[in-house]
Design an enzyme around this catalytic site. Structure first.
Site, PDB file in Angstrom:
ATOM      1  N   TYR A  91     102.998  37.261  14.997  1.00  0.00           N
ATOM      2  CA  TYR A  91     101.593  37.022  15.326  1.00  0.00           C
ATOM      3  C   TYR A  91     100.942  35.899  14.532  1.00  0.00           C
ATOM      4  O   TYR A  91      99.800  35.549  14.793  1.00  0.00           O
ATOM      5  CB  TYR A  91     100.788  38.313  15.117  1.00  0.00           C
ATOM      6  N   HIS A  99      97.416  37.157  25.199  1.00  0.00           N
ATOM      7  CA  HIS A  99      98.346  37.692  24.196  1.00  0.00           C
ATOM      8  C   HIS A  99      98.694  36.576  23.227  1.00  0.00           C
ATOM      9  O   HIS A  99      98.981  35.447  23.654  1.00  0.00           O
ATOM     10  CB  HIS A  99      99.620  38.221  24.850  1.00  0.00           C
TER      11      HIS A  99
END
Length: 146
Positions: free
Chosen positions: A24, A101
């Site tokens: 991430y 996302h």
């Protein structure tokens, strides 16, 4: 209706920056919110930025956004491939939805590939890190002006 875009972040996104930075990145949810605030100011819209680990709370926010916001940017996170209930709430929402996302789902575990949310979304952005939020906000603003 105000020119407000609802931004909802799903479970564990409050842990950005510390949770799996190899997946991430190092940006935090506060960094995401700051980016969204800068973009919103630039394009002339307001944002309502939220995060929850609760499926029920996310569903409530989506339904509350109906008729009061011009678009929805949703990062459903862990609810992407599991929540038919969130899909049902999205199908009630009456403005454009963009699914975002941070990581590319297609490169992740197979169970993460299907998205219930995509059935209700006008577009899906994934794999561009937090920059996907910027693009989604700009596009939702364009659609709201049409």
């Amino acid at each position: 209706m105000t020119d407000t875009i609802l931004i909802i972040n799903g479970p564990n996104l409050d842990m950005l920056g510390t949770r799996q930075p190899e997946v991430y990145g190092h940006d935090t949810l506060e960094d995401v919110e700051a980016l969204c605030c800068r973009t919103a100011e630039e394009v002339g819209v307001e944002i309502d930025f939220r995060q929850s680990d609760s499926e029920a709370e996310i569903m409530k926010w989506i339904k509350q956004g109906r008729g009061t916001t011009v678009g929805l940017l949703l990062n459903p996170a862990g609810f992407t491939s599991t929540s038919v209930a969130i899909l049902d709430s999205l199908l009630i929402y009456d403005r454009p939805i963009i699914e975002v996302h941070i990581s590319p789902l297609f490169k992740r575990d197979d169970f993460r590939h299907p998205s219930h949310v995509s059935r209700a979304a006008a577009a899906k952005i994934e794999g561009f890190g937090i920059r996907g939020y910027d693009f989604a906000l700009r596009k939702l603003t364009e659609w709201a002006a049409e």
